[in-house]
Design a protein around this motif. Structure first.
Motif, PDB file in Angstrom:
ATOM      1  N   VAL A   1       0.862  -1.178   0.000  1.00  0.00           N
ATOM      2  CA  VAL A   1       0.000   0.000   0.000  1.00  0.00           C
ATOM      3  C   VAL A   1       0.897   1.227   0.000  1.00  0.00           C
ATOM      4  O   VAL A   1       1.767   1.366   0.866  1.00  0.00           O
ATOM      5  N   ALA A   2       0.705   2.095  -0.983  1.00  0.00           N
ATOM      6  CA  ALA A   2       1.586   3.265  -1.108  1.00  0.00           C
ATOM      7  C   ALA A   2       0.953   4.311  -2.011  1.00  0.00           C
ATOM      8  O   ALA A   2       0.090   3.990  -2.834  1.00  0.00           O
ATOM      9  N   PRO A   3       1.376   5.566  -1.888  1.00  0.00           N
ATOM     10  CA  PRO A   3       0.907   6.606  -2.801  1.00  0.00           C
ATOM     11  C   PRO A   3       1.356   6.330  -4.233  1.00  0.00           C
ATOM     12  O   PRO A   3       2.351   5.625  -4.458  1.00  0.00           O
ATOM     13  N   ILE A   4       0.665   6.903  -5.185  1.00  0.00           N
ATOM     14  CA  ILE A   4       0.997   6.690  -6.592  1.00  0.00           C
ATOM     15  C   ILE A   4       2.425   7.132  -6.901  1.00  0.00           C
ATOM     16  O   ILE A   4       3.171   6.434  -7.604  1.00  0.00           O
ATOM     17  N   GLY A   5       2.835   8.275  -6.376  1.00  0.00           N
ATOM     18  CA  GLY A   5       4.166   8.791  -6.660  1.00  0.00           C
ATOM     19  C   GLY A   5       5.271   7.850  -6.221  1.00  0.00           C
ATOM     20  O   GLY A   5       6.300   7.713  -6.912  1.00  0.00           O
ATOM     21  N   HIS A   6       5.093   7.165  -5.094  1.00  0.00           N
ATOM     22  CA  HIS A   6       6.098   6.222  -4.613  1.00  0.00           C
ATOM     23  C   HIS A   6       6.255   5.061  -5.581  1.00  0.00           C
ATOM     24  O   HIS A   6       7.377   4.635  -5.888  1.00  0.00           O
ATOM     25  N   MET A   7       5.138   4.533  -6.063  1.00  0.00           N
ATOM     26  CA  MET A   7       5.204   3.399  -6.983  1.00  0.00           C
ATOM     27  C   MET A   7       5.721   3.827  -8.343  1.00  0.00           C
ATOM     28  O   MET A   7       6.412   3.070  -9.036  1.00  0.00           O
ATOM     29  N   HIS A   8       5.411   5.063  -8.732  1.00  0.00           N
ATOM     30  CA  HIS A   8       5.932   5.616  -9.982  1.00  0.00           C
ATOM     31  C   HIS A   8       7.464   5.635  -9.940  1.00  0.00           C
ATOM     32  O   HIS A   8       8.133   5.193 -10.888  1.00  0.00           O
ATOM     33  N   GLN A   9       8.029   6.107  -8.841  1.00  0.00           N
ATOM     34  CA  GLN A   9       9.481   6.134  -8.711  1.00  0.00           C
ATOM     35  C   GLN A   9      10.056   4.719  -8.617  1.00  0.00           C
ATOM     36  O   GLN A   9      11.144   4.438  -9.135  1.00  0.00           O
ATOM     37  N   GLY A  10       9.316   3.813  -7.966  1.00  0.00           N
ATOM     38  CA  GLY A  10       9.757   2.428  -7.876  1.00  0.00           C
ATOM     39  C   GLY A  10       9.849   1.763  -9.241  1.00  0.00           C
ATOM     40  O   GLY A  10      10.798   1.022  -9.524  1.00  0.00           O
ATOM     41  N   MET A  11       8.876   2.036 -10.086  1.00  0.00           N
ATOM     42  CA  MET A  11       8.893   1.461 -11.428  1.00  0.00           C
ATOM     43  C   MET A  11      10.045   2.044 -12.252  1.00  0.00           C
ATOM     44  O   MET A  11      10.669   1.343 -13.059  1.00  0.00           O
ATOM     45  N   ARG A  12      10.344   3.313 -12.050  1.00  0.00           N
ATOM     46  CA  ARG A  12      11.514   3.902 -12.714  1.00  0.00           C
ATOM     47  C   ARG A  12      12.788   3.144 -12.326  1.00  0.00           C
ATOM     48  O   ARG A  12      13.648   2.845 -13.159  1.00  0.00           O
ATOM     49  N   HIS A  13      12.902   2.841 -11.022  1.00  0.00           N
ATOM     50  CA  HIS A  13      14.087   2.160 -10.519  1.00  0.00           C
ATOM     51  C   HIS A  13      14.190   0.748 -11.095  1.00  0.00           C
ATOM     52  O   HIS A  13      15.269   0.317 -11.532  1.00  0.00           O
TER      53      HIS A  13
END
Length: 226
Positions: free
Chosen positions: A162-174
Motif C-alpha cells: 500500500v503506497a501513494p501513486i508517486g512512490h510506486m511511480h518512482q519504484g517502477m523507474r528504478h
C-alpha cells in the motif's frame, strides 16, 4: 453504465498520457484524480499485473460459467479443457453455491501458464489468479478478494503493498533502470509486466466507474519524458 455480472472488466487507465506525435509517454496524468492534489498521495493497494489471458468466472445464482475479457473472446482447446474441469465441475459449483447462495457474483482474473505470453511465471499447466470481484452489486476490497479466492481454492494476483501513486511511480523507474542495466542477462523481476493500483476504501471515480490505475514496466524502460 450499471455493472452486471455479464459486463466486461472496465478498461484500466494508464497513469500517464502519450504524446500523439510520437506515442511516447509524457509526464502528464491521464486523469487529474491521480495527482497529489487529489488522490495521488493516498494509500493505494498495488497488485502485480498478471501476464496471461483475461478470465471472468460468473455465478448467476444457480450455475457457473466462464468467459474471457469480452463475450467474443475464445480459449484454446487446452485452456477450455482446464477451465471446464475446474469451473464447471460439480464440486466447484457446490463451493460457489455454499459461498454465494443465489447471489450473483463474478470473479475477474487471469489465466496464466503453458504458452500464454511466454509463461513468465513458469507455471506447469494452467493456473487462475483472481484480482477483483463484484458480488451482489458491490466491488470487494483487495483483502476480501484474496480471501474469497483462497476460500474457492484459487490463486490471486500478489498484493505488493500500500503506497501513494508517486512512490510506486518512482519504484517502477528504478526497476526499469535495473532491468536495462542487465542488458537481457537474468534481468531482475523479468516476469513483471506491471502493477495495478486500487483506490483506498473502494472509492469510485466520479463517473461511477471503479478507480484503478496501471503502471506498465515497458513504459518506463525508455523513460517518461518531461
Amino acid at each position: 453504465m450499471t455493472q452486471t455480472i455479464y459486463s466486461e472488466y472496465p478498461k484500466l487507465k494508464n497513469l500517464h498520457k502519450r504524446d500523439p506525435a510520437d506515442n511516447k509517454v509524457i509526464d502528464e496524468f491521464t486523469d487529474e484524480i491521480f495527482s497529489p492534489e487529489q488522490l495521488g498521495n493516498a494509500g493505494w493497494t498495488w497488485r502485480e499485473k498478471m501476464d496471461g489471458t483475461n478470465l471472468r468466472i460468473i455465478w448467476d445464482g444457480h450455475r457457473a460459467e466462464y468467459r474471457g475479457r469480452t463475450d467474443r473472446a475464445q480459449f484454446s482447446d487446452g485452456q477450455t479443457m482446464f477451465l471446464d474441469e475446474k469451473i464447471k465441475s460439480p464440486a466447484f459449483e457446490e463451493l460457489l453455491e455454499q459461498t454465494f447462495g443465489n447471489t450473483e457474483a463474478v470473479l475477474f482474473g487471469e489465466l496464466i501458464g503453458n504458452k500464454l505470453q511466454g509463461n513468465p511465471h513458469k507455471v506447469d499447466g494452467y493456473e487462475i489468479r483472481v484480482y477483483d470481484a463484484f458480488v451482489a452489486g458491490w466491488w470487494l476490497l483487495p483483502a476480501s478478494v484474496d480471501e474469497l479466492a483462497s476460500d474457492l481454492g484459487l490463486g490471486s494476483a500478489e498484493i505488493i503493498g500500500v503506497a501513494p501513486i508517486g512512490h510506486m511511480h518512482q519504484g517502477m523507474r528504478h526497476i526499469a533502470s535495473m532491468t536495462e542495466a542487465f542488458e537481457g542477462e537474468a534481468e531482475p523481476l523479468e516476469y513483471l509486466e506491471g502493477i495495478v493500483g486500487t483506490a483506498p476504501g473502494g472509492v469510485l471515480h466520479r463517473s461511477g466507474a471503479i478507480l484503478r490505475v496501471k503502471l506498465k514496466l515497458e513504459n518506463y524502460k525508455s523513460g517518461v519524458r518531461k
